[in-house]
Design an enzyme around this catalytic site. Structure first.
Site, PDB file in Angstrom:
ATOM      1  N   SER A  52       0.818  -1.224   0.000  1.00 64.67           N
ATOM      2  CA  SER A  52       0.000   0.000   0.000  1.00 64.67           C
ATOM      3  C   SER A  52       0.848   1.269   0.000  1.00 64.67           C
ATOM      4  O   SER A  52       0.338   2.348  -0.248  1.00 64.67           O
ATOM      5  CB  SER A  52      -0.936   0.002   1.220  1.00 64.67           C
ATOM      6  OG  SER A  52      -0.179   0.021   2.413  1.00 64.67           O
ATOM      7  N   SER A  66      14.719  -7.730   3.228  1.00 60.78           N
ATOM      8  CA  SER A  66      15.424  -7.639   4.502  1.00 60.78           C
ATOM      9  C   SER A  66      15.958  -6.211   4.619  1.00 60.78           C
ATOM     10  O   SER A  66      15.237  -5.257   4.283  1.00 60.78           O
ATOM     11  CB  SER A  66      16.527  -8.703   4.485  1.00 60.78           C
ATOM     12  OG  SER A  66      17.403  -8.560   5.547  1.00 60.78           O
ATOM     13  N   TYR A 112      14.571  -4.061  15.279  1.00 57.94           N
ATOM     14  CA  TYR A 112      14.462  -4.000  13.815  1.00 57.94           C
ATOM     15  C   TYR A 112      15.611  -4.792  13.188  1.00 57.94           C
ATOM     16  O   TYR A 112      15.395  -5.655  12.338  1.00 57.94           O
ATOM     17  CB  TYR A 112      14.503  -2.541  13.330  1.00 57.94           C
ATOM     18  CG  TYR A 112      14.437  -2.444  11.816  1.00 57.94           C
ATOM     19  CD1 TYR A 112      13.242  -2.696  11.149  1.00 57.94           C
ATOM     20  CD2 TYR A 112      15.570  -2.140  11.061  1.00 57.94           C
ATOM     21  CE1 TYR A 112      13.176  -2.649   9.763  1.00 57.94           C
ATOM     22  CE2 TYR A 112      15.505  -2.087   9.674  1.00 57.94           C
ATOM     23  CZ  TYR A 112      14.304  -2.333   9.042  1.00 57.94           C
ATOM     24  OH  TYR A 112      14.244  -2.298   7.667  1.00 57.94           O
ATOM     25  N   LYS A 138      15.432  -8.429  11.031  1.00 58.63           N
ATOM     26  CA  LYS A 138      15.889  -8.560   9.641  1.00 58.63           C
ATOM     27  C   LYS A 138      17.004  -9.606   9.527  1.00 58.63           C
ATOM     28  O   LYS A 138      17.095 -10.316   8.517  1.00 58.63           O
ATOM     29  CB  LYS A 138      16.367  -7.203   9.103  1.00 58.63           C
ATOM     30  CG  LYS A 138      15.227  -6.188   8.939  1.00 58.63           C
ATOM     31  CD  LYS A 138      14.186  -6.663   7.943  1.00 58.63           C
ATOM     32  CE  LYS A 138      13.129  -5.622   7.651  1.00 58.63           C
ATOM     33  NZ  LYS A 138      12.115  -6.092   6.687  1.00 58.63           N
TER      34      LYS A 138
HETATM   35  N1  NAP Z   1      12.768   2.614   3.797  1.00 58.11           N
HETATM   36  C1  NAP Z   1      13.955   2.119   4.018  1.00 58.11           C
HETATM   37  O1  NAP Z   1      14.967   2.860   4.142  1.00 58.11           O
HETATM   38  C2  NAP Z   1      14.152   0.619   4.088  1.00 58.11           C
HETATM   39  C3  NAP Z   1      15.463   0.122   4.072  1.00 58.11           C
HETATM   40  C4  NAP Z   1      15.669  -1.261   4.144  1.00 58.11           C
HETATM   41  C5  NAP Z   1      14.576  -2.119   4.217  1.00 58.11           C
HETATM   42  N2  NAP Z   1      13.300  -1.612   4.244  1.00 58.11           N
HETATM   43  C6  NAP Z   1      12.192  -2.568   4.341  1.00 58.11           C
HETATM   44  O2  NAP Z   1      11.331  -2.403   3.229  1.00 58.11           O
HETATM   45  C7  NAP Z   1      10.014  -2.842   3.577  1.00 58.11           C
HETATM   46  C8  NAP Z   1       8.999  -1.795   3.146  1.00 58.11           C
HETATM   47  O3  NAP Z   1       9.233  -0.616   3.904  1.00 58.11           O
HETATM   48  P1  NAP Z   1       8.897   0.847   3.365  1.00 58.11           P
HETATM   49  O4  NAP Z   1      10.124   1.656   3.538  1.00 58.11           O
HETATM   50  O5  NAP Z   1       8.238   0.812   2.047  1.00 58.11           O
HETATM   51  O6  NAP Z   1       7.873   1.320   4.531  1.00 58.11           O
HETATM   52  P2  NAP Z   1       6.349   1.853   4.479  1.00 58.11           P
HETATM   53  O7  NAP Z   1       6.199   2.910   3.453  1.00 58.11           O
HETATM   54  O8  NAP Z   1       6.029   2.175   5.903  1.00 58.11           O
HETATM   55  O9  NAP Z   1       5.527   0.562   4.008  1.00 58.11           O
HETATM   56  C9  NAP Z   1       5.284  -0.528   4.846  1.00 58.11           C
HETATM   57  C10 NAP Z   1       4.245  -1.420   4.190  1.00 58.11           C
HETATM   58  O10 NAP Z   1       4.044  -2.568   5.048  1.00 58.11           O
HETATM   59  C11 NAP Z   1       2.656  -2.713   5.291  1.00 58.11           C
HETATM   60  N3  NAP Z   1       2.441  -3.327   6.590  1.00 58.11           N
HETATM   61  C12 NAP Z   1       2.935  -2.935   7.793  1.00 58.11           C
HETATM   62  N4  NAP Z   1       2.471  -3.750   8.763  1.00 58.11           N
HETATM   63  C13 NAP Z   1       1.691  -4.677   8.144  1.00 58.11           C
HETATM   64  C14 NAP Z   1       0.926  -5.781   8.610  1.00 58.11           C
HETATM   65  N5  NAP Z   1       0.885  -6.106   9.908  1.00 58.11           N
HETATM   66  N6  NAP Z   1       0.235  -6.524   7.711  1.00 58.11           N
HETATM   67  C15 NAP Z   1       0.264  -6.197   6.391  1.00 58.11           C
HETATM   68  N7  NAP Z   1       0.968  -5.178   5.887  1.00 58.11           N
HETATM   69  C16 NAP Z   1       1.659  -4.419   6.773  1.00 58.11           C
HETATM   70  C17 NAP Z   1       2.077  -1.304   5.194  1.00 58.11           C
HETATM   71  O11 NAP Z   1       0.712  -1.346   4.825  1.00 58.11           O
HETATM   72  P3  NAP Z   1      -0.541  -1.115   5.808  1.00 58.11           P
HETATM   73  O12 NAP Z   1      -0.118  -0.130   6.855  1.00 58.11           O
HETATM   74  O13 NAP Z   1      -1.623  -0.657   4.897  1.00 58.11           O
HETATM   75  O14 NAP Z   1      -0.828  -2.474   6.374  1.00 58.11           O
HETATM   76  C18 NAP Z   1       2.898  -0.738   4.034  1.00 58.11           C
HETATM   77  O15 NAP Z   1       2.320  -1.116   2.805  1.00 58.11           O
HETATM   78  C19 NAP Z   1      10.045  -3.112   5.075  1.00 58.11           C
HETATM   79  O16 NAP Z   1      10.170  -4.503   5.312  1.00 58.11           O
HETATM   80  C20 NAP Z   1      11.285  -2.377   5.546  1.00 58.11           C
HETATM   81  O17 NAP Z   1      11.833  -2.940   6.711  1.00 58.11           O
HETATM   82  C21 NAP Z   1      13.064  -0.264   4.184  1.00 58.11           C
END
Ligand code: NAP
Length: 266
Positions: free
Chosen positions: A10, A125, A139, A143
């Site tokens: 989303s 991850s 966190y 991961k």
């Molecule tokens: N941003 C970074 O710098 C970064 C770096 C390394 C890794 N990551 C990883 O990338 C992934 C995506 O993160 P993002 O940066 O895109 O963050 P984000 O914009 O906060 O997106 C998180 C997504 O996860 C969903 N979500 C959270 N809890 C959930 C649940 N219990 N059930 C179903 N869906 C759930 C949210 O949707 P709803 O709230 O609608 O459920 C949203 O679609 C994560 O695993 C994060 O750890 C991010």
């Protein structure tokens, strides 16, 4: 055309991957608690902490498509704070989303991935799995658990013609920064170092890569016949992961500490 399921589609990285892959002509299903408003991405509302919701969702996809080719476990969240001030509930919750969510989703999808000649599980991850970030211990460890899970899974399902990759993005500009749950409690002995540390991380995230950079990496992994077990996103982060492998562990960890943990507080 592949049948692709993405959790956490989303917003942020998941939404970008879903948009990118649907533009390439794949049949893309997005899973998240909120509805996904994106043309060509089929939205299913489910919580990754609930195995039964995912089982029902993936069974429904299989009834329509006859298979699932690629599962992308992307849903995740962050919590910051000192280890000693973190409640057991918060620690359990982040593991429930970031680790158990990957397990629930993989377990629910494997019977249908087996029906593909092409099965792939791509787990999102983080570089924090390799270099544990102080004041983000839960966190980082959730991961690291995802990486360990990916390694075991890869060997379990290789004979079933399913491949696995743990993707480790560096900092990416998404809603992750504002969605991070900050522990308001901080013991005075830490001298306000949590806020200083998290501020460094938040700045890096806000100046981070576009989510499209992760989507492009995922697209290449979807297309490739043979995929690696690990893929780091971003050149700078590839160098960091390599250095973490080459340097003595204590030195590498000290360098991370000097970036995030040893700032003078109040
Ligand atoms: N941003 C970074 O710098 C970064 C770096 C390394 C890794 N990551 C990883 O990338 C992934 C995506 O993160 P993002 O940066 O895109 O963050 P984000 O914009 O906060 O997106 C998180 C997504 O996860 C969903 N979500 C959270 N809890 C959930 C649940 N219990 N059930 C179903 N869906 C759930 C949210 O949707 P709803 O709230 O609608 O459920 C949203 O679609 C994560 O695993 C994060 O750890 C991010």
């Amino acid at each position: 055309m592949k049948v692709i399921v993405i959790t956490g589609a989303s917003s942020g990285i998941g939404l970008s991957i879903a948009q990118h892959l649907s533009q390439k002509g794949h049949s893309v299903y997005g899973i998240s608690r909120s509805k996904i408003h994106e043309k060509n991405v089929k939205s299913i509302q489910a919580d990754v902490t609930d195995y039964n919701q995912l089982k029902e969702a993936y069974q429904g996809i299989f009834e329509i498509e006859g298979r699932i080719d690629v599962l992308i476990n992307n849903a995740g969240m962050g919590i910051s704070g000192t280890i000693e001030d973190t409640s057991s509930e918060d620690a359990a919750y982040i593991f429930n989303v970031n680790f158990m969510g990957v397990f629930n989703s993989t377990k629910a999808a494997l019977p249908y991935l087996r029906e593909s000649d092409y099965g792939k599980v791509l787990n999102i991850s983080s570089v924090a799995a390799r270099l544990s970030i102080p004041f983000q211990a839960f966190y980082s460890s959730s991961k690291a658990a995802v990486n360990s899970f990916s390694e075991a899974l890869a060997n379990e399902v290789a004979p079933l013609k399913i491949q696995v990759c743990s993707i480790m993005p560096g900092d990416i500009r998404t809603g992750f920064t504002k969605n991070r749950k900050k522990n308001e409690i901080e013991s005075p002995e830490y001298n306000g170092r949590v806020d200083l540390s998290v501020a460094v991380m938040e700045k890096d995230e806000r100046n981070g890569m576009d989510p499209e950079s992760a989507a492009k990496v995922v697209n290449r992994l979807v297309r490739k016949r043979r995929i690696p077990l690990y893929k780091t996103v971003g050149f700078k982060y590839k160098v960091i992961v390599l250095l973490a492998k080459l340097l003595p562990a204590k030195l590498a960890n000290h360098i991370v500490g000097s970036i995030y943990a040893f700032k003078k507080g109040k």
